[in-house]
Design a protein around this motif. Structure first.
Motif, PDB file in Angstrom:
ATOM      1  N   ARG A 194       0.838  -1.208   0.000  1.00  0.00           N
ATOM      2  CA  ARG A 194       0.000   0.000   0.000  1.00  0.00           C
ATOM      3  C   ARG A 194       0.872   1.257   0.000  1.00  0.00           C
ATOM      4  O   ARG A 194       0.625   2.198  -0.732  1.00  0.00           O
ATOM      5  CB  ARG A 194      -0.935   0.010   1.221  1.00  0.00           C
ATOM      6  CG  ARG A 194      -2.249  -0.708   0.981  1.00  0.00           C
ATOM      7  CD  ARG A 194      -3.234  -0.428   2.108  1.00  0.00           C
ATOM      8  NE  ARG A 194      -2.737  -0.880   3.403  1.00  0.00           N
ATOM      9  CZ  ARG A 194      -2.852  -2.132   3.847  1.00  0.00           C
ATOM     10  NH1 ARG A 194      -3.458  -3.030   3.109  1.00  0.00           N
ATOM     11  NH2 ARG A 194      -2.384  -2.472   5.032  1.00  0.00           N
ATOM     12  N   TYR A 195       1.923   1.213   0.846  1.00  0.00           N
ATOM     13  CA  TYR A 195       2.804   2.378   0.980  1.00  0.00           C
ATOM     14  C   TYR A 195       3.533   2.666  -0.332  1.00  0.00           C
ATOM     15  O   TYR A 195       3.507   3.783  -0.842  1.00  0.00           O
ATOM     16  CB  TYR A 195       3.816   2.131   2.107  1.00  0.00           C
ATOM     17  CG  TYR A 195       4.746   3.293   2.348  1.00  0.00           C
ATOM     18  CD1 TYR A 195       4.402   4.283   3.264  1.00  0.00           C
ATOM     19  CD2 TYR A 195       5.949   3.409   1.664  1.00  0.00           C
ATOM     20  CE1 TYR A 195       5.241   5.352   3.491  1.00  0.00           C
ATOM     21  CE2 TYR A 195       6.796   4.479   1.887  1.00  0.00           C
ATOM     22  CZ  TYR A 195       6.437   5.446   2.800  1.00  0.00           C
ATOM     23  OH  TYR A 195       7.262   6.508   3.018  1.00  0.00           O
ATOM     24  N   VAL A 196       4.188   1.637  -0.861  1.00  0.00           N
ATOM     25  CA  VAL A 196       5.013   1.825  -2.064  1.00  0.00           C
ATOM     26  C   VAL A 196       4.143   2.238  -3.263  1.00  0.00           C
ATOM     27  O   VAL A 196       4.489   3.155  -4.002  1.00  0.00           O
ATOM     28  CB  VAL A 196       5.828   0.542  -2.362  1.00  0.00           C
ATOM     29  CG1 VAL A 196       6.511   0.640  -3.711  1.00  0.00           C
ATOM     30  CG2 VAL A 196       6.859   0.293  -1.265  1.00  0.00           C
ATOM     31  N   ARG A 205       0.703  13.725   9.373  1.00  0.00           N
ATOM     32  CA  ARG A 205       1.775  13.389   8.435  1.00  0.00           C
ATOM     33  C   ARG A 205       2.865  12.669   9.207  1.00  0.00           C
ATOM     34  O   ARG A 205       3.213  13.095  10.317  1.00  0.00           O
ATOM     35  CB  ARG A 205       2.348  14.664   7.796  1.00  0.00           C
ATOM     36  CG  ARG A 205       1.353  15.348   6.869  1.00  0.00           C
ATOM     37  CD  ARG A 205       1.354  14.691   5.513  1.00  0.00           C
ATOM     38  NE  ARG A 205       0.138  15.029   4.764  1.00  0.00           N
ATOM     39  CZ  ARG A 205      -0.126  14.560   3.567  1.00  0.00           C
ATOM     40  NH1 ARG A 205       0.699  13.740   2.969  1.00  0.00           N
ATOM     41  NH2 ARG A 205      -1.244  14.889   2.946  1.00  0.00           N
ATOM     42  N   CYS A 206       3.393  11.600   8.643  1.00  0.00           N
ATOM     43  CA  CYS A 206       4.449  10.833   9.302  1.00  0.00           C
ATOM     44  C   CYS A 206       5.671  11.727   9.504  1.00  0.00           C
ATOM     45  O   CYS A 206       6.085  12.440   8.594  1.00  0.00           O
ATOM     46  CB  CYS A 206       4.803   9.625   8.444  1.00  0.00           C
ATOM     47  SG  CYS A 206       6.281   8.761   8.983  1.00  0.00           S
ATOM     48  N   LYS A 207       6.231  11.679  10.709  1.00  0.00           N
ATOM     49  CA  LYS A 207       7.349  12.593  10.999  1.00  0.00           C
ATOM     50  C   LYS A 207       8.625  12.209  10.249  1.00  0.00           C
ATOM     51  O   LYS A 207       9.563  12.994  10.181  1.00  0.00           O
ATOM     52  CB  LYS A 207       7.585  12.714  12.498  1.00  0.00           C
ATOM     53  CG  LYS A 207       8.119  11.482  13.185  1.00  0.00           C
ATOM     54  CD  LYS A 207       8.469  11.863  14.626  1.00  0.00           C
ATOM     55  CE  LYS A 207       9.059  10.668  15.347  1.00  0.00           C
ATOM     56  NZ  LYS A 207       9.377  10.932  16.724  1.00  0.00           N
ATOM     57  N   TYR A 208       8.678  11.004   9.713  1.00  0.00           N
ATOM     58  CA  TYR A 208       9.867  10.591   8.963  1.00  0.00           C
ATOM     59  C   TYR A 208       9.713  10.793   7.460  1.00  0.00           C
ATOM     60  O   TYR A 208      10.605  11.297   6.800  1.00  0.00           O
ATOM     61  CB  TYR A 208      10.202   9.126   9.247  1.00  0.00           C
ATOM     62  CG  TYR A 208      10.636   8.888  10.667  1.00  0.00           C
ATOM     63  CD1 TYR A 208      11.839   9.414  11.141  1.00  0.00           C
ATOM     64  CD2 TYR A 208       9.845   8.147  11.544  1.00  0.00           C
ATOM     65  CE1 TYR A 208      12.237   9.215  12.450  1.00  0.00           C
ATOM     66  CE2 TYR A 208      10.239   7.941  12.854  1.00  0.00           C
ATOM     67  CZ  TYR A 208      11.436   8.468  13.306  1.00  0.00           C
ATOM     68  OH  TYR A 208      11.822   8.275  14.591  1.00  0.00           O
ATOM     69  N   CYS A 209       8.564  10.354   6.920  1.00  0.00           N
ATOM     70  CA  CYS A 209       8.454  10.366   5.459  1.00  0.00           C
ATOM     71  C   CYS A 209       7.416  11.352   4.925  1.00  0.00           C
ATOM     72  O   CYS A 209       7.349  11.579   3.719  1.00  0.00           O
ATOM     73  CB  CYS A 209       8.147   8.954   4.948  1.00  0.00           C
ATOM     74  SG  CYS A 209       6.496   8.394   5.361  1.00  0.00           S
ATOM     75  N   GLY A 210       6.576  11.904   5.813  1.00  0.00           N
ATOM     76  CA  GLY A 210       5.593  12.889   5.378  1.00  0.00           C
ATOM     77  C   GLY A 210       4.347  12.308   4.732  1.00  0.00           C
ATOM     78  O   GLY A 210       3.478  13.047   4.268  1.00  0.00           O
ATOM     79  N   VAL A 257       4.049   8.245  13.486  1.00  0.00           N
ATOM     80  CA  VAL A 257       4.928   7.550  12.548  1.00  0.00           C
ATOM     81  C   VAL A 257       4.080   6.539  11.774  1.00  0.00           C
ATOM     82  O   VAL A 257       3.312   5.788  12.371  1.00  0.00           O
ATOM     83  CB  VAL A 257       6.074   6.819  13.302  1.00  0.00           C
ATOM     84  CG1 VAL A 257       6.976   6.082  12.332  1.00  0.00           C
ATOM     85  CG2 VAL A 257       6.872   7.801  14.137  1.00  0.00           C
ATOM     86  N   CYS A 258       4.190   6.537  10.449  1.00  0.00           N
ATOM     87  CA  CYS A 258       3.346   5.636   9.657  1.00  0.00           C
ATOM     88  C   CYS A 258       3.766   4.172   9.849  1.00  0.00           C
ATOM     89  O   CYS A 258       4.896   3.892  10.282  1.00  0.00           O
ATOM     90  CB  CYS A 258       3.377   6.024   8.181  1.00  0.00           C
ATOM     91  SG  CYS A 258       4.888   5.570   7.316  1.00  0.00           S
ATOM     92  N   ALA A 259       2.863   3.245   9.509  1.00  0.00           N
ATOM     93  CA  ALA A 259       3.120   1.812   9.718  1.00  0.00           C
ATOM     94  C   ALA A 259       4.364   1.352   8.956  1.00  0.00           C
ATOM     95  O   ALA A 259       5.133   0.522   9.429  1.00  0.00           O
ATOM     96  CB  ALA A 259       1.900   1.005   9.284  1.00  0.00           C
ATOM     97  N   PHE A 260       4.594   1.931   7.781  1.00  0.00           N
ATOM     98  CA  PHE A 260       5.746   1.532   6.965  1.00  0.00           C
ATOM     99  C   PHE A 260       7.047   1.952   7.647  1.00  0.00           C
ATOM    100  O   PHE A 260       7.993   1.174   7.736  1.00  0.00           O
ATOM    101  CB  PHE A 260       5.640   2.155   5.570  1.00  0.00           C
ATOM    102  CG  PHE A 260       6.765   1.760   4.651  1.00  0.00           C
ATOM    103  CD1 PHE A 260       6.726   0.548   3.981  1.00  0.00           C
ATOM    104  CD2 PHE A 260       7.864   2.588   4.466  1.00  0.00           C
ATOM    105  CE1 PHE A 260       7.765   0.169   3.133  1.00  0.00           C
ATOM    106  CE2 PHE A 260       8.905   2.223   3.631  1.00  0.00           C
ATOM    107  CZ  PHE A 260       8.856   1.003   2.954  1.00  0.00           C
ATOM    108  N   CYS A 261       7.110   3.190   8.149  1.00  0.00           N
ATOM    109  CA  CYS A 261       8.332   3.671   8.815  1.00  0.00           C
ATOM    110  C   CYS A 261       8.574   2.937  10.123  1.00  0.00           C
ATOM    111  O   CYS A 261       9.715   2.677  10.493  1.00  0.00           O
ATOM    112  CB  CYS A 261       8.273   5.179   9.029  1.00  0.00           C
ATOM    113  SG  CYS A 261       8.528   6.091   7.491  1.00  0.00           S
ATOM    114  N   ARG A 262       7.478   2.569  10.822  1.00  0.00           N
ATOM    115  CA  ARG A 262       7.623   1.797  12.066  1.00  0.00           C
ATOM    116  C   ARG A 262       8.261   0.446  11.753  1.00  0.00           C
ATOM    117  O   ARG A 262       9.180  -0.009  12.426  1.00  0.00           O
ATOM    118  CB  ARG A 262       6.248   1.580  12.713  1.00  0.00           C
ATOM    119  CG  ARG A 262       5.992   2.544  13.876  1.00  0.00           C
ATOM    120  CD  ARG A 262       4.653   2.281  14.493  1.00  0.00           C
ATOM    121  NE  ARG A 262       3.595   2.796  13.626  1.00  0.00           N
ATOM    122  CZ  ARG A 262       2.368   2.313  13.570  1.00  0.00           C
ATOM    123  NH1 ARG A 262       2.024   1.293  14.317  1.00  0.00           N
ATOM    124  NH2 ARG A 262       1.483   2.844  12.757  1.00  0.00           N
TER     125      ARG A 262
HETATM  126 ZN    ZN Z   1       6.471   7.206   7.279  1.00  0.00          ZN
END
Ligand code: ZN
Length: 201
Positions: free
Chosen positions: A39-41, A174-179, A186-191
């Protein structure tokens, strides 16, 4: 259309095989982890390309299983997204499921008749037992005894039940790492990436 291949290892520093080693720490079954990644990619690439919608290959069997499982678990928000068209909202590109009312059998039959090549192997991580497998078996049995069951089941839920589900009022951040859009900091992908790679920057 241009064929784009995302190499997880090259682009994000980990592969699905790497995730397997951490699946206990991630606390999600492997199909759910794979879903988060896909989903993320796909959303990220779609946003970069500025496309109108993401078309996925979900078929009638997939939808019947997902809907059954979401109904059973009372996951109304997940059920709301199991339609043939999910409009774009808060940073998520719209999604369409053009094969959603066709069974896997019909799709492969068409591909075989037309000589369209497709990948025939099943995912090596696909479970061979458990709840999801049992649901698939029960739905197949119902379809065998009552031909058309899956189509009626899916279209009735999409037409009559899903429109009555009130959208979640959860505020999107917005995810603090990837926006990318997320309901948490933090989004599930970055976690996930943080657990596997140890760094998300
Ligand atoms: Zn993220």
């Amino acid at each position: 259309m241009e064929y784009i291949i995302c190499d997880l290892k090259k682009d994000y520093g980990f592969s699905l095989d790497d995730v397997i080693k951490y699946s206990r720490r991630v606390g999600r079954p492997i199909c759910s982890i794979c879903g988060v990644i896909k989903r993320y990619v796909m959303n990220k690439i779609a946003l970069d390309l500025g496309v109108d919608a993401i078309a996925t290959g979900h078929n009638l069997d997939d939808l019947a299983q997902f809907i059954f499982s979401a109904l059973f678990g009372g996951r109304a928000d997940e059920l709301r997204k199991l339609t043939l068209y999910t409009p774009s909202e808060s940073g998520f590109v719209a999604r369409i499921k053009p094969l959603g009312m066709l069974s896997g059998y019909e799709i492969t039959l068409y591909a075989d008749i037309e000589g369209i090549e497709y990948v025939k192997v099943t995912c090596p991580y696909a479970p061979t037992s458990g709840f999801r497998v049992a649901i698939a078996r029960v739905l197949d049995e119902l379809e065998k005894e009552h031909p058309g069951f899956k189509r009626y089941f899916v279209s009735n839920i999409i037409r009559n039940i899903i429109p009555r589900i009130t959208p979640s009022t959860e505020e999107m951040k917005r995810c603090k790492y990837c926006g990318m859009p997320t309901s948490t900091d933090v989004c599930a992908f970055c976690r996930l990436r943080k657990i596997v790679v140890g760094d998300v920057n």
